[in-house]
Design an enzyme around this catalytic site. Sequence first.
Site, short mmCIF file in Angstrom:
data_model
loop_
_atom_site.label_atom_id
_atom_site.label_comp_id
_atom_site.label_asym_id
_atom_site.label_seq_id
_atom_site.Cartn_x
_atom_site.Cartn_y
_atom_site.Cartn_z
N SER A 1 78.32 -7.87 45.61
CA SER A 1 77.00 -7.86 46.23
C SER A 1 76.46 -9.29 46.30
CB SER A 1 76.06 -6.93 45.45
OG SER A 1 74.89 -6.66 46.19
N ASP B 1 79.15 2.02 52.16
CA ASP B 1 78.18 1.10 51.54
C ASP B 1 76.86 1.14 52.30
OD1 ASP B 1 76.76 -1.28 50.66
OD2 ASP B 1 78.65 -1.92 49.78
N HIS C 1 78.40 1.14 47.58
CA HIS C 1 78.10 -0.13 46.93
C HIS C 1 78.30 0.04 45.41
CE1 HIS C 1 76.27 -4.07 47.63
NE2 HIS C 1 75.61 -3.93 46.50
#
Length: 415
Positions: free
Chosen positions: A250, A347, A380
């Site tokens: 991330s 995601d 994610h």
Amino acid sequence: MATFVFFVFSLLCLAMAVNVLRPHYSHPKWIVLSFLLGWLTGELALHVIAFQLIVVFLFVVFGAVDSFIPAVSLVICVLSWLFLSYHYFSGYKAKGLMDQIVIPHRRKEDNSSWSRHEELDTFRLLYPFYSWTDPGVQNIKDVVYHKVDGMNLKLDIRRARTTANFAPVLFQIHGGAWTHGYGSKKEQGIPLMVEMAKRGWICVAIDYRLSPKATMPEHIIDCKRALAWVKEHIKEYGGNPDFIVTTGGSAGGHLCSLLSLSANDESLQPGFEDVDTSVQGCIPYYGIYDLMNEQNLQLTVGLDIIMRKNIIKQTKQENTEIYRHMSPINHINEAAPPFLIIHGDKDSLTSLGEAQYFASRLDEVSKQSVEFAEIGGAQHAFDVFSSLRSDYVLLGVAERLEQWHRDFLKKNKGN
């Protein structure tokens, strides 16, 4: 009343399953909730199903399933379990994907196939956080690498209790929206670091200044400071300062990519401009690569909001230069180290399309290998704990790291 509660429960089960398969992208107030539910429900699907089975069993025991509506509720629950089971076991596809990346390189080395996937640990799948620890791995915590703004910036070092000298180094940068309270070195990238430490690597997880107190480019400056410390001191812990691969997820994926592509950029190394900040490889997970979103590939609107309010604290129009300078895509160059880019197709926080575009641009320019792993079904942060999907990816990434190191040793043999 029990009939109504059971019906609501069944609808919630179905909504959670549908959210796993079709996460929400567009509304800033729902993105985070969709991510959290999709992440936990998807990667812990078997545990979620087991919990829901217990709840349904209790409804049955106490007589809630005694008419048509409760029977419909039961069917809805079963349907949601089928959705979740399909999603969870689709994680097997990650095995084939990682095989496609690592096996050709393995055959070039010794004309053999790769069998590491046979070693998947079913105990870890039952206890997903078991991968965070290993009795053979030592964790040296909170080593101060720099003092700035009245605070000590620290790093953790994981290594096998019996480690040879000049071991390869994995440099982990945590994510969490560059923001205080959303992530730290204590809970990200741990399964991969434990795995690599077991294989004899030295793994370093760093802190850096966080927003809203910190403003870009302070985050990347701290990462480069940490890298400079590692290059100077990692020999003391058994590591090789000449072979360092960086990784992160991330915001950490953004920072490790930016660090790898902006080696020796003096504007990002104030006070230590002469330090070599190059690395020998980069593995970003679900990163952000274009803060300007010039190709309009970002699906979420949340990134612009947090950049403007907390991270850069200016709009794109007010300071286009800093947005571009903080974007890894604008630092692509032919001297880039090897990249293995990881991104999930479910995601809901960062854009798969942007990651694909970044990989293609990098592949056009870089003289080193650029590989892209689109992980089917992955939300994610899918790699935080063990699941079929995350463990297959972990083993593939670990093997690719080992291959990069073997290539390095061959090139430097006799030097």
